[in-house]
Design an enzyme around this catalytic site. Sequence first.
Site, PDB file in Angstrom:
ATOM      1  N   SER A 142       0.854  -1.147   0.076  1.00 42.28           N
ATOM      2  CA  SER A 142      -0.093  -0.081  -0.060  1.00 42.28           C
ATOM      3  C   SER A 142       0.928   1.196   0.012  1.00 42.28           C
ATOM      4  CB  SER A 142      -0.988  -0.024   1.355  1.00 42.28           C
ATOM      5  OG  SER A 142      -1.511   1.191   1.410  1.00 42.28           O
ATOM      6  N   TYR A 155      -2.065  -1.343  10.389  1.00 36.36           N
ATOM      7  CA  TYR A 155      -1.991  -1.614   8.748  1.00 36.36           C
ATOM      8  C   TYR A 155      -0.629  -1.083   8.157  1.00 36.36           C
ATOM      9  CZ  TYR A 155      -3.922  -1.251   4.230  1.00 36.36           C
ATOM     10  OH  TYR A 155      -4.213  -1.350   2.728  1.00 36.36           O
TER      11      TYR A 155
END
Length: 265
Positions: A142, A155
Amino acid sequence: MPRTGRTALITGASAGIGAAFARHLAAEGNNLVLVARREDRLTALAEELTTRHHVRCDVVAADLADRHAPRAIMERTQALGIDIDVLVNNAGMSGNSTFADAPFDALSAEIQVMITAVTELAHRTVPGMKERGYGRIINLSSLAAFMPPAASLLYTGIKSYVLDVSQALDMELRPHGIHVTALCPGFTHSEFHDVMGTRDAATAKLPSVLWQNPEDVAREGWRAVNAGKPVCIPGFVNKVTAAAVKPIPTRFGYYLGRTFNPFKH
């Protein structure tokens, strides 16, 4: 398109970037193994792609939060007589509560889905790829991997792991004809934000120029792994953002890791 004779295993294939990868790879003539929890969606997608592109699509319903799932998935492909030439580790999840308030089972599931399963599926598919002298692995990282840590979230740390490990695997496996790419999209129109319950807030706060379509992300990721790029940041705005917050350029960091590895035999 002529069939390639190769097979791609895609996790999280029922929607979003995973479904986009399935459609893109099927259009290029690749057979598919589609993995996700929702068997009905996988079956519908498999029927669509088989009819449209005349490729083989097998469905494996599995929850990657289950620690036994990666082994079960690979045992299923072996039983079907399928060799995995392309692995797209796309399945993901994220909590929407603070670390202290989240039950540990929820945190453990995040780690299992996005770290342990990603690593295990790669480990289980690499030997066959080495034997055949060909392999492509795309791990969904990401843009968050380039950002400072965010309060309460695992995350960013998880996606940083995926980014670093993908580059490490590419260094090791490239001589065997295997390319590994960390695909690092930014905000993408998918069900991910629906599950987190953040779609409305994110859409309201962020300009449309920051959002990408899953099809564009999949197309750019597939192009990158075939070109031998260990890191792919799709979209001009995302590339600029990553460059602005990362002091060492990605390519230079990759070079340093490959050249000055103190643990290399």
